[in-house]
Design a protein around this motif. Sequence first.
Motif, PDB file in Angstrom:
ATOM      1  N   SER A 135       0.845  -1.200   0.000  1.00 18.40           N
ATOM      2  CA  SER A 135       0.000   0.000   0.000  1.00 18.40           C
ATOM      3  C   SER A 135       0.878   1.246   0.000  1.00 18.40           C
ATOM      4  O   SER A 135       1.942   1.275   0.619  1.00 18.40           O
ATOM      5  N   GLU A 136       0.438   2.279  -0.705  1.00 16.21           N
ATOM      6  CA  GLU A 136       1.259   3.485  -0.850  1.00 16.21           C
ATOM      7  C   GLU A 136       1.575   4.114   0.494  1.00 16.21           C
ATOM      8  O   GLU A 136       2.684   4.600   0.722  1.00 16.21           O
ATOM      9  N   GLN A 137       0.602   4.125   1.395  1.00 12.15           N
ATOM     10  CA  GLN A 137       0.811   4.749   2.698  1.00 12.15           C
ATOM     11  C   GLN A 137       1.894   4.020   3.491  1.00 12.15           C
ATOM     12  O   GLN A 137       2.817   4.649   4.023  1.00 12.15           O
ATOM     13  N   GLU A 140       5.331   4.514   1.972  1.00  8.51           N
ATOM     14  CA  GLU A 140       5.914   5.816   2.321  1.00  8.51           C
ATOM     15  C   GLU A 140       6.428   5.805   3.756  1.00  8.51           C
ATOM     16  O   GLU A 140       7.509   6.351   4.032  1.00  8.51           O
ATOM     17  N   ILE A 141       5.676   5.177   4.661  1.00  9.60           N
ATOM     18  CA  ILE A 141       6.145   5.066   6.048  1.00  9.60           C
ATOM     19  C   ILE A 141       7.431   4.253   6.104  1.00  9.60           C
ATOM     20  O   ILE A 141       8.377   4.596   6.834  1.00  9.60           O
ATOM     21  N   LEU A 200       1.456  10.656   8.786  1.00  7.60           N
ATOM     22  CA  LEU A 200       0.923   9.599   7.923  1.00  7.60           C
ATOM     23  C   LEU A 200       0.092   8.597   8.712  1.00  7.60           C
ATOM     24  O   LEU A 200      -0.934   8.110   8.224  1.00  7.60           O
ATOM     25  N   ALA A 203      -3.244  10.171   9.651  1.00  8.50           N
ATOM     26  CA  ALA A 203      -4.113  10.429   8.502  1.00  8.50           C
ATOM     27  C   ALA A 203      -5.092   9.285   8.257  1.00  8.50           C
ATOM     28  O   ALA A 203      -6.153   9.481   7.664  1.00  8.50           O
ATOM     29  N   ASP A 204      -4.741   8.084   8.719  1.00  6.92           N
ATOM     30  CA  ASP A 204      -5.611   6.912   8.566  1.00  6.92           C
ATOM     31  C   ASP A 204      -6.164   6.566   9.944  1.00  6.92           C
ATOM     32  O   ASP A 204      -5.428   6.106  10.823  1.00  6.92           O
TER      33      ASP A 204
END
Length: 364
Positions: A135-137, A140-141, A200, A203-204
Motif C-alpha cells: 500500500s502506498e501509505q 511511504e512510512i 501519515l 491520517a488513517d
Amino acid sequence: MTKSWIRYGVGFDLSKATFSACIKGLTEAEQEKIIATRSFQNTKAGFEAAQAWLASKCKDTDIPCRLLLEVTGVYHENLLHFFHGQGYYVSLELAKRVKSYLKSLGHDSKTDKEDAKGLASMALHRKLTQWQPVSEQLHEIRQLVRFRNTLVESRVAWENQLHAYKHAHYSIKEIVRSLKRKIAQTHKEIRTVEAQIRALIRADSQLCKRFEQILHSLPGVGWISLATVIAETDGFSAIQSAKQLTKYAGYDVIERQSGTLSGKTRISKQGNARLRTAMYMPALAHLRKKEGPLFALYQRLLLRNGGLTKKALVAVQRKLLCLIYALWKSDRPYDPKYQPKHTPKQQLAPKTEVVQTQGPDYTR
C-alpha cells in the motif's frame, strides 16, 4: 513442426542500466525449450519493448504465463510494477533462493543471460506466489523509517568522532565546530522525519487506532519500533502464520545434526534484519518491568541455558514480534492474563470390528 506448449516461463535478470529476458515453454512431454532471449534497457521504453516482444512470442493467451524477477536492491521495482499493472502473473524471489535453484541445475557460470534462463526454468517448475504491491501509505512510512535510521546512524558516527576530537591532545577547532553543526542539523532532520511518519499514521483513522491500541497496552514497544514492524511487513498482509513471520524475520532455528554429531543450534538470520533490529530495544524495555509471561519465559530460558542472556533475549524478541502480529491481526489490545480457549479433546471411540459387506462399510 509447431510445438504444443502447456505453460510459459519468463525470467528477467536486471541491472542498473539493462535487463536480460528469456522465454521458455513447457511441452506436453514435460520438456522445456527456450523460445527466445533478448536484452532491453531498464527504462520505461525498454519495458514497453519487452511487453511487445513477450506478446509476439507468447501469442496464445489461454496458456498460463508466469514472470519471475530476482530481488536486486531497487533496480527491479519499476519493471515489477509495470508488468503487474499490465495484468501479468509476476513473482518476486529472494536472491538466495534463486542462487540455490541455479546451483541445483548445475549453472556454474554467472552471466545475466544465464541467470535469465535459470529464472525462466524456475518460473516453469516452481509454484510461485503472485506478487502484490505494498500500500502506498505503508510504503511511504517504510521509506521514511529507513531514512530516519540512516540519519540516526550518521548522527551516532559524528558524535563518536566529536567525542574523540574533544579528548585528543591535538584537536582542530574547525573540525569540532563542523561536527557540532552536522549533529545539530541531523538531529533537526530526524525530528522532521518523525513528524512526517506521525502525520501519515494519524491520517488513517483505522491505522492510528491499531497503533494506539498496541502502544498503550503492550509495555516496552515504542511507536518507531512498531512503525518499523508494520511498514516492513506491509501490515502483515502476506503473513499467514507466526511461523512464517519468524522465518521472514530470520528468527527461525537452524539445527546441525548427523548421526552421532550434534552441533549447536542458532537462528538463521536469513531474513529481514530491520525487524530484528527493531525488536531489540522493545524486548529490553519490556523485561525491565520484571513481570508478565515474557519475563517468565526469559527466566525459564536463563535456567535452561545456564544463564546465557543473549539466547534468552533473542527468544523474547521473537515472542514479542509474534505477539505484535497476533494483536494486529485480531485488532485487540494486549492482555497479559489472556488465556486462549482450548477446545476439549474428543474422546477416542472404542475399537470396532469392521465387517465387509456389499455397499458401504458398517461397524458393530
